[in-house]
Design a protein around this motif. Structure first.
Motif, short mmCIF file in Angstrom:
data_model
loop_
_atom_site.label_atom_id
_atom_site.label_comp_id
_atom_site.label_asym_id
_atom_site.label_seq_id
_atom_site.Cartn_x
_atom_site.Cartn_y
_atom_site.Cartn_z
N ALA A 238 69.88 42.77 4.34
CA ALA A 238 69.29 41.76 3.89
C ALA A 238 69.73 40.59 4.00
O ALA A 238 70.92 40.35 3.40
CB ALA A 238 68.69 42.13 2.49
N SER A 239 69.13 39.46 4.30
CA SER A 239 69.65 38.10 4.42
C SER A 239 70.09 37.40 2.96
O SER A 239 69.17 37.77 2.10
CB SER A 239 68.75 37.06 5.20
OG SER A 239 68.66 37.56 6.49
N ARG A 240 71.21 36.90 2.76
CA ARG A 240 71.50 36.60 1.27
C ARG A 240 70.90 35.35 1.11
O ARG A 240 70.56 34.41 1.84
CB ARG A 240 72.94 36.39 1.09
CG ARG A 240 73.57 37.64 1.35
CD ARG A 240 73.51 38.70 -0.04
NE ARG A 240 74.05 39.92 0.27
CZ ARG A 240 74.30 40.81 -0.55
NH1 ARG A 240 74.19 40.50 -1.70
NH2 ARG A 240 74.78 42.05 -0.15
N THR A 241 70.25 35.05 -0.11
CA THR A 241 69.50 33.86 -0.43
C THR A 241 70.83 32.57 -1.07
O THR A 241 71.53 33.21 -1.86
CB THR A 241 68.55 33.89 -1.72
OG1 THR A 241 67.76 34.80 -1.35
CG2 THR A 241 68.17 32.64 -2.11
N ARG A 242 70.72 31.81 -0.13
CA ARG A 242 71.78 30.71 -0.29
C ARG A 242 71.25 29.98 -1.78
O ARG A 242 70.11 29.77 -2.16
CB ARG A 242 71.99 29.74 0.65
CG ARG A 242 73.35 29.17 0.71
CD ARG A 242 73.72 28.63 2.14
NE ARG A 242 72.22 28.00 2.63
CZ ARG A 242 71.89 26.88 2.46
NH1 ARG A 242 72.68 26.13 1.76
NH2 ARG A 242 70.78 26.21 3.15
N THR A 243 72.62 29.33 -2.48
CA THR A 243 72.22 28.41 -3.56
C THR A 243 71.62 27.32 -3.04
O THR A 243 71.90 26.53 -2.18
CB THR A 243 73.49 28.12 -4.36
OG1 THR A 243 73.97 29.46 -4.81
CG2 THR A 243 72.88 27.28 -5.50
N PHE A 244 70.21 26.87 -3.68
CA PHE A 244 69.48 25.89 -3.17
C PHE A 244 70.34 24.44 -3.29
O PHE A 244 70.80 24.39 -4.47
CB PHE A 244 68.11 25.82 -3.89
CG PHE A 244 67.23 25.09 -3.33
CD1 PHE A 244 66.17 25.47 -2.52
CD2 PHE A 244 67.06 23.61 -3.67
CE1 PHE A 244 65.21 24.57 -1.97
CE2 PHE A 244 65.89 22.78 -3.28
CZ PHE A 244 65.20 23.38 -2.30
N LYS A 245 70.19 23.67 -2.47
CA LYS A 245 71.09 22.51 -2.56
C LYS A 245 70.05 21.28 -2.31
O LYS A 245 69.35 21.15 -1.36
CB LYS A 245 71.98 22.33 -1.59
CG LYS A 245 73.02 21.08 -1.69
CD LYS A 245 73.98 20.97 -0.64
CE LYS A 245 75.06 22.21 -0.81
NZ LYS A 245 76.05 22.14 0.16
N VAL A 246 70.14 20.19 -3.18
CA VAL A 246 69.25 19.05 -3.19
C VAL A 246 70.09 17.98 -2.50
O VAL A 246 71.20 17.59 -3.30
CB VAL A 246 68.65 18.72 -4.53
CG1 VAL A 246 67.96 17.29 -4.35
CG2 VAL A 246 67.86 19.71 -4.94
N GLY A 247 69.87 17.31 -1.44
CA GLY A 247 70.54 16.26 -0.89
C GLY A 247 69.87 14.82 -1.34
O GLY A 247 68.35 14.86 -1.61
N VAL A 248 70.73 13.98 -1.83
CA VAL A 248 70.15 12.77 -2.33
C VAL A 248 70.74 11.58 -1.55
O VAL A 248 71.80 11.45 -1.31
CB VAL A 248 70.79 12.62 -3.87
CG1 VAL A 248 70.18 11.11 -4.40
CG2 VAL A 248 70.29 13.77 -4.72
N VAL A 249 69.76 10.66 -1.09
CA VAL A 249 70.21 9.75 -0.13
C VAL A 249 70.51 8.54 -1.48
O VAL A 249 69.80 8.01 -2.21
CB VAL A 249 69.07 8.92 0.69
CG1 VAL A 249 69.65 7.81 0.94
CG2 VAL A 249 68.73 9.85 1.82
N GLY A 250 71.86 8.11 -1.62
CA GLY A 250 72.24 7.39 -2.80
C GLY A 250 72.60 5.79 -2.48
O GLY A 250 72.52 5.58 -1.05
#
Length: 512
Positions: A238-250
């Motif tokens: 089973a493919s592992r669920t990676r921790t969700f990451k929010v990218g921010v244009v700062g």
């Protein structure tokens, strides 16, 4: 010639011979496959400067493995093969910080034993003292079905016979695949069988090189390298669920970026640091001014915005947030060239207002002249059945002064003239009957926070903060409360309704 469907990367160097054996057995298994699939298998190995074989927790070892995984990823590898039991001691640390799949070797062994040997109870593991002490195999096999046995250390010895056979001066790791090393391994097998082992597993990848020299035995002997190679190629894990990451244009602007990050933190239910959301911020204040580009022929920020988004994409962001209203005038230009969706703050705001105020008609907008001129709010508001109302020209000048003036919010002021100017513009919209006003510049919530506001004449309006709305939507995506959009997708009406209920509180006035 068949196309390449999958690309595997084998991390060599952390157990050189064992890794090479797994690589060889993958090639052999792939060649024997009848499905016609052509595989791309990359073997990457670099010398580790010092001997860390006796230290499974070596920082040098861990960082070497991590760097090699990043190198494989940069070469287009989709799946990592980690042929080292020692490396599996910190597998979750690697997975947490890598974007690509790493196949679990011990999980594959566990699945193989359960499938091929359903009646087995006592499993003997031919492994080193350090692996035995780590409890690695107990994580998978220690349950009511299995009892895990390890080679014992003889009286007067400092290590068990498997450790001596592999890592001793004349051991397998040194290229000695006969003589005393094989005698020690056969003695270790005999000792485990005498203690009731129904099955033996190789628990060091170096043993895959000599497993045929240990047979015949009275119980089955499983070559972990062969099992791992086939498990990787079968792809049944089973493919592992990676921790969700929010990218921010700062940096657009800097204070608004900090404000947005605070809102992400504030709106995340958490009882410890690890419960918070992973953020990747590319702070780039050198992105040309968006308003100046739109209304005064200033430098075009498209390339800078795109380059910043690409850095977030390269950093494995799952979504991109841009806490700048005016920058959204350029989103449609760059989104088709990105593989990560930009969560459109303006669209999310319009959707939320429609869902929250079903009978609402007119919406006030406090924003830069560039935002207004670009019609970036007007389009989503119109699509939501709402009419945009902007300040009269004189009050719009005061809005711009409150934002860009020498004593404006971009200059670091949050009281005095800038507050008076923006309050006057807000009251002007309220006098025109606006019961909902969008704070359509990310610096404005620093002056007027989201919530109810009353004018001097007693009129009441709800101030909507798009950065607050965007932050809550990003939190909902990251926590899996609603499904994150695809690169060219959009939230469904049901998503919007649920997000609306989370992103606002009950308003204190009727929206008739």
């Amino acid at each position: 010639m068949h196309p390449i469907n999958r690309s595997f990367g084998v991390v060599g160097g952390d157990g050189v011979l064992g890794a090479a054996d797994v690589f060889f057995k993958m090639i052999k298994s792939a060649s024997a496959s009848e499905d016609g699939e052509r595989l791309d298998i990359v073997f990457e190995q670099h010398p580790i400067q010092s001997d860390v074989s006796d230290d499974p927790h070596s920082t040098q070892r861990k960082l070497y493995v991590y760097d090699t995984i990043l190198s494989l990823e940069s070469r287009g590898v989709t799946t990592v093969v980690l042929p080292s039991f020692v490396s599996h001691l910190y597998l979750e640390q690697l997975r947490e910080n890598c974007a690509i799949e790493i196949v679990d070797m011990v999980e594959g062994l566990h699945a193989h034993v359960r499938r091929r040997f359903p009646g087995i109870r006592r499993v003997g593991i031919l492994t080193s003292d350090s692996i035995a002490e780590s409890g690695l195999f107990e994580r998978y096999f220690a349950n009511p079905q299995f009892e895990v046995l390890y080679p014992q250390v003889d009286e007067g010895e400092h290590s068990n016979r498997v450790t001596q056979a592999v890592y001793g001066r004349s051991g397998v790791e040194s290229g000695n695949w006969a003589g005393r090393s094989i005698e020690l391994l056969r003695e270790a097998c005999a000792g485990l069988m005498a203690r009731g082992a129904d099955l033996l597993l190789t628990g060091l990848t170096e043993l895959g090189l000599v497993v045929e020299h240990l047979e015949p035995l009275d119980v089955p002997l499983v070559d972990a390298n062969c099992v791992y190679a086939q498990y990787v190629l079968n792809g049944q894990y089973a493919s592992r669920t990676r921790t969700f990451k929010v990218g921010v244009v700062g940096g657009v602007g800097p204070a608004a970026t900090v404000d947005f990050m605070q809102k992400i933190v504030r709106n995340t239910p958490a009882t410890r640091d690890q419960d918070h959301i992973k953020l990747l911020v590319e702070q780039n204040p050198q992105i040309p001014d968006r308003t100046e580009s739109l209304v005064a022929g200033g430098a075009d920020p498209t390339v800078s915005l795109y380059a910043t988004c690409k850095k977030l994409e390269a950093g494995a962001a799952d979504i991109i947030a841009i806490p700048c209203n005016t920058a959204h005038a350029f989103v449609e230009r760059i989104q088709p060239y990105l593989n990560v969706p930009i969560v459109n703050m303006l669209t999310v705001t319009a959707e939320l207002l429609r869902a929250t105020f079903p009978t609402l008609r007119e919406v006030g907008l406090l924003a830069t002249t560039g935002t207004i001129a670009s019609r970036v709010y007007e389009r989503p508001l119109t699509a939501a059945g709402l009419v945009q109302v902007t300040p009269a020209p004189a009050l719009q000048e005061r809005v711009m002064r409150a934002i860009y003036g020498p004593k404006g919010v971009k200059a670091g002021y949050t009281t005095g003239e800038c507050m008076d100017d923006i309050a006057a513009a807000c009251d002007g919209l309220m006098e025109r009957g606006c019961q909902v006003i969008i704070l359509g510049c990310t610096e404005l919530p620093l002056l007027l926070p989201q919530g109810e506001r009353s004018s001097a004449s007693g009129r009441v309006a709800w101030l909507a903060d798009p950065t607050e709305i965007l932050a809550k939507r990003c939190v909902a995506y990251a926590r899996g409360e609603i499904e994150a959009p695809g690169a060219r997708g959009a939230s469904t009406p049901a998503d919007v309704s649920r997000a609306a209920r989370r992103a606002t509180t009950a308003t204190p006035f009727s929206s008739t």
